[in-house]
Design a protein around this motif. Sequence first.
Motif, PDB file in Angstrom:
ATOM      1  N   GLU A 249       1.046  -1.709   0.144  1.00 46.80           N
ATOM      2  CA  GLU A 249      -0.262  -0.179   0.148  1.00 46.80           C
ATOM      3  C   GLU A 249       0.627   1.306   0.220  1.00 46.80           C
ATOM      4  O   GLU A 249       1.676   1.173   0.911  1.00 46.80           O
ATOM      5  CB  GLU A 249      -0.652  -0.183   1.529  1.00 46.80           C
ATOM      6  CG  GLU A 249      -1.512   1.614   1.055  1.00 46.80           C
ATOM      7  CD  GLU A 249      -3.084   1.657   2.966  1.00 46.80           C
ATOM      8  OE1 GLU A 249      -2.853   2.679   2.526  1.00 46.80           O
ATOM      9  OE2 GLU A 249      -2.893   0.084   3.716  1.00 46.80           O
ATOM     10  N   ILE A 250       0.372   1.970  -0.599  1.00 45.63           N
ATOM     11  CA  ILE A 250       1.388   3.378  -0.628  1.00 45.63           C
ATOM     12  C   ILE A 250       0.407   4.732   0.041  1.00 45.63           C
ATOM     13  O   ILE A 250      -1.083   4.398  -0.880  1.00 45.63           O
ATOM     14  CB  ILE A 250       1.636   4.028  -2.114  1.00 45.63           C
ATOM     15  CG1 ILE A 250       1.979   2.887  -2.722  1.00 45.63           C
ATOM     16  CG2 ILE A 250       2.331   5.753  -2.275  1.00 45.63           C
ATOM     17  CD1 ILE A 250       3.545   2.004  -2.761  1.00 45.63           C
ATOM     18  N   SER A 251       0.448   5.309   0.175  1.00 46.00           N
ATOM     19  CA  SER A 251       0.199   5.883   1.782  1.00 46.00           C
ATOM     20  C   SER A 251       0.216   7.225   2.072  1.00 46.00           C
ATOM     21  O   SER A 251       0.698   7.645   2.477  1.00 46.00           O
ATOM     22  CB  SER A 251      -0.779   4.768   3.192  1.00 46.00           C
ATOM     23  OG  SER A 251      -0.730   5.926   4.498  1.00 46.00           O
ATOM     24  N   PRO A 252      -0.707   8.174   1.838  1.00 45.30           N
ATOM     25  CA  PRO A 252      -0.385   9.666   2.086  1.00 45.30           C
ATOM     26  C   PRO A 252      -0.616   9.980   3.162  1.00 45.30           C
ATOM     27  O   PRO A 252       0.903  11.067   3.742  1.00 45.30           O
ATOM     28  CB  PRO A 252      -1.572  10.537   1.321  1.00 45.30           C
ATOM     29  CG  PRO A 252      -3.065   9.344   1.005  1.00 45.30           C
ATOM     30  CD  PRO A 252      -2.309   7.931   1.338  1.00 45.30           C
ATOM     31  N   GLN A 253      -0.445   9.135   4.169  1.00 42.56           N
ATOM     32  CA  GLN A 253      -0.445   9.081   5.215  1.00 42.56           C
ATOM     33  C   GLN A 253       0.321   8.639   6.865  1.00 42.56           C
ATOM     34  O   GLN A 253       1.094   9.467   6.954  1.00 42.56           O
ATOM     35  CB  GLN A 253      -1.870   8.604   6.312  1.00 42.56           C
ATOM     36  CG  GLN A 253      -3.460   9.571   6.356  1.00 42.56           C
ATOM     37  CD  GLN A 253      -4.249   8.778   4.916  1.00 42.56           C
ATOM     38  OE1 GLN A 253      -3.636   7.660   4.346  1.00 42.56           O
ATOM     39  NE2 GLN A 253      -4.892   9.856   4.517  1.00 42.56           N
ATOM     40  N   ARG A 254       0.688   7.745   5.837  1.00 37.74           N
ATOM     41  CA  ARG A 254       2.006   6.878   5.841  1.00 37.74           C
ATOM     42  C   ARG A 254       3.831   8.152   5.440  1.00 37.74           C
ATOM     43  O   ARG A 254       4.444   8.184   6.211  1.00 37.74           O
ATOM     44  CB  ARG A 254       2.639   6.276   5.093  1.00 37.74           C
ATOM     45  CG  ARG A 254       3.855   5.254   6.649  1.00 37.74           C
ATOM     46  CD  ARG A 254       3.271   3.593   5.551  1.00 37.74           C
ATOM     47  NE  ARG A 254       4.585   2.895   6.313  1.00 37.74           N
ATOM     48  CZ  ARG A 254       4.253   1.598   6.653  1.00 37.74           C
ATOM     49  NH1 ARG A 254       2.998   1.369   6.766  1.00 37.74           N
ATOM     50  NH2 ARG A 254       5.343   0.385   6.971  1.00 37.74           N
ATOM     51  N   LEU A 255       3.007   9.190   4.121  1.00 41.03           N
ATOM     52  CA  LEU A 255       4.223   9.574   3.953  1.00 41.03           C
ATOM     53  C   LEU A 255       4.151  11.109   4.652  1.00 41.03           C
ATOM     54  O   LEU A 255       5.330  11.291   5.457  1.00 41.03           O
ATOM     55  CB  LEU A 255       4.011  10.265   2.351  1.00 41.03           C
ATOM     56  CG  LEU A 255       4.522   9.823   1.128  1.00 41.03           C
ATOM     57  CD1 LEU A 255       3.371  10.137   0.261  1.00 41.03           C
ATOM     58  CD2 LEU A 255       5.844   9.368   0.835  1.00 41.03           C
ATOM     59  N   ALA A 256       3.464  11.367   4.988  1.00 39.00           N
ATOM     60  CA  ALA A 256       3.407  12.780   6.188  1.00 39.00           C
ATOM     61  C   ALA A 256       3.888  11.873   7.681  1.00 39.00           C
ATOM     62  O   ALA A 256       4.269  13.380   7.813  1.00 39.00           O
ATOM     63  CB  ALA A 256       2.050  13.169   5.897  1.00 39.00           C
ATOM     64  N   ARG A 257       3.397  11.193   7.694  1.00 32.99           N
ATOM     65  CA  ARG A 257       3.583  10.788   9.290  1.00 32.99           C
ATOM     66  C   ARG A 257       5.627  10.551   9.073  1.00 32.99           C
ATOM     67  O   ARG A 257       6.231  11.357   9.758  1.00 32.99           O
ATOM     68  CB  ARG A 257       3.666   9.391   9.805  1.00 32.99           C
ATOM     69  CG  ARG A 257       4.312   9.139  11.402  1.00 32.99           C
ATOM     70  CD  ARG A 257       2.748   8.151  11.478  1.00 32.99           C
ATOM     71  NE  ARG A 257       1.895   7.437  10.833  1.00 32.99           N
ATOM     72  CZ  ARG A 257       1.909   6.379  10.185  1.00 32.99           C
ATOM     73  NH1 ARG A 257       3.141   5.152  11.283  1.00 32.99           N
ATOM     74  NH2 ARG A 257       1.344   5.905  10.028  1.00 32.99           N
ATOM     75  N   ALA A 258       5.386   9.638   7.994  1.00 37.27           N
ATOM     76  CA  ALA A 258       8.092  10.226   7.854  1.00 37.27           C
ATOM     77  C   ALA A 258       7.795  11.197   7.728  1.00 37.27           C
ATOM     78  O   ALA A 258       9.251  11.502   8.760  1.00 37.27           O
ATOM     79  CB  ALA A 258       7.487   8.537   7.340  1.00 37.27           C
ATOM     80  N   ARG A 259       7.667  11.614   7.130  1.00 39.13           N
ATOM     81  CA  ARG A 259       8.197  13.378   6.882  1.00 39.13           C
ATOM     82  C   ARG A 259       7.770  14.047   8.424  1.00 39.13           C
ATOM     83  O   ARG A 259       8.982  15.285   8.634  1.00 39.13           O
ATOM     84  CB  ARG A 259       7.612  14.111   5.693  1.00 39.13           C
ATOM     85  CG  ARG A 259       8.072  13.549   4.800  1.00 39.13           C
ATOM     86  CD  ARG A 259       6.916  13.236   3.688  1.00 39.13           C
ATOM     87  NE  ARG A 259       8.062  12.792   1.728  1.00 39.13           N
ATOM     88  CZ  ARG A 259       7.138  12.852   0.843  1.00 39.13           C
ATOM     89  NH1 ARG A 259       6.067  14.228   0.560  1.00 39.13           N
ATOM     90  NH2 ARG A 259       7.646  12.516   0.186  1.00 39.13           N
ATOM     91  N   ALA A 260       7.242  14.137   9.105  1.00 40.02           N
ATOM     92  CA  ALA A 260       6.817  15.181  10.222  1.00 40.02           C
ATOM     93  C   ALA A 260       8.104  14.324  10.946  1.00 40.02           C
ATOM     94  O   ALA A 260       8.717  15.240  11.602  1.00 40.02           O
ATOM     95  CB  ALA A 260       5.502  14.421  11.042  1.00 40.02           C
ATOM     96  N   GLN A 261       8.041  13.098  11.272  1.00 35.99           N
ATOM     97  CA  GLN A 261       9.015  12.135  11.694  1.00 35.99           C
ATOM     98  C   GLN A 261      10.222  12.506  12.136  1.00 35.99           C
ATOM     99  O   GLN A 261      11.367  12.690  12.603  1.00 35.99           O
ATOM    100  CB  GLN A 261       8.877  10.466  12.002  1.00 35.99           C
ATOM    101  CG  GLN A 261       7.691  10.332  12.983  1.00 35.99           C
ATOM    102  CD  GLN A 261       6.748   8.857  12.857  1.00 35.99           C
ATOM    103  OE1 GLN A 261       7.538   8.145  11.897  1.00 35.99           O
ATOM    104  NE2 GLN A 261       5.926   8.441  13.980  1.00 35.99           N
ATOM    105  N   MET A 262      10.745  12.371  10.802  1.00 30.94           N
ATOM    106  CA  MET A 262      11.745  13.055  10.502  1.00 30.94           C
ATOM    107  C   MET A 262      12.536  14.335   9.407  1.00 30.94           C
ATOM    108  O   MET A 262      11.599  13.565   7.989  1.00 30.94           O
ATOM    109  CB  MET A 262      12.209  11.814   9.560  1.00 30.94           C
ATOM    110  CG  MET A 262      14.078  11.611   9.611  1.00 30.94           C
ATOM    111  SD  MET A 262      15.297  11.939  10.556  1.00 30.94           S
ATOM    112  CE  MET A 262      14.491  10.970  11.846  1.00 30.94           C
TER     113      MET A 262
END
Length: 271
Positions: A249-262
């Motif tokens: 799965e490609i998920s915009p939420q996962r992208l946003a979370r990774a970019r917020a965390q790092m």
Amino acid sequence: MKSYLAAAVQMTSLPDLDKNLAQAEELIELAVRRGAELVSLPENFAFLGTEEEKIEQAGTIATKTEKFLKTAAQKFQVTLVGGGFPVPVGKEGKVYNTALLVGPSGEELSRYEKAHLFDVDLPDGNTYRESRTVMAGVKLPDVYHSEQLGGIGLSVCYDVRFPELYRHLSKLGADVLFVPAAFTAYTGKDHWQVLLQARAIENTCYAIAPAQTGTHYAMRQTHGHAMIIDPWGVILADAGDLPGVAIAEISPQRLARARAQMPSLQHRVFA
Ligand SMILES: O=C(O)CNC(=O)[C@H](CS)NC(=O)CCC(=O)C(=O)O
């Protein structure tokens, strides 16, 4: 951008265009049946043989492969990444190693000509001189911005060793980095996964890497392990060493979370 499933196809392509395209179609169909909306095919999916054979047949390979990608995208109503495959250029009998992004209506969305050529002598005795038959592309790839699928950036195989290309893509807003490959078995065992994870982590992007696997002809053996890696560097799917598909799965939420965390992309100083 929405959440969706993407697929990285793994094949054992041979020096036989029609056979390879038939195998590619079967694997696209398998991925689509499992729900994939974005399906990617590895480097040399249409033809993997000697450089002499490739150049002899380049015109036919280019025409049939482009048509195949457009027809298959329409037939299965998916977005396809294919490549590289040889497209003749100039009068010197050379080709561009070309990757194409094609939309569900069969329309070309993006095209990239491999810029870094694999001219390497490996300790296992195999010698690679891609530049004998391939002209290096001179343009950095574009990012195709899809409302549904996010920012999509193309590259090919050996490019994965040149992080500046992927930095360029992430600066243009890429969310998904494609690395279709025919990595050698020899380099693959030590470098393949590490390089892909690094490109994903340093750009906080998904990395999708369709791959060649097994023995193609003579001494040419490839590493396999088509994979999908998330923007934190976690391997979501790995096709192992047999033909098949890796789906995740490609998920915009996962992208946003990774970019917020790092937030490393925001801390760039030099590039
Ligand atoms: O083997 C074949 O005949 C097909 N392979 C290819 O066409 C291409 C260009 S020669 N392979 C690579 O770029 C491998 C890179 C790589 O393996 C690395 O960077 O370590």
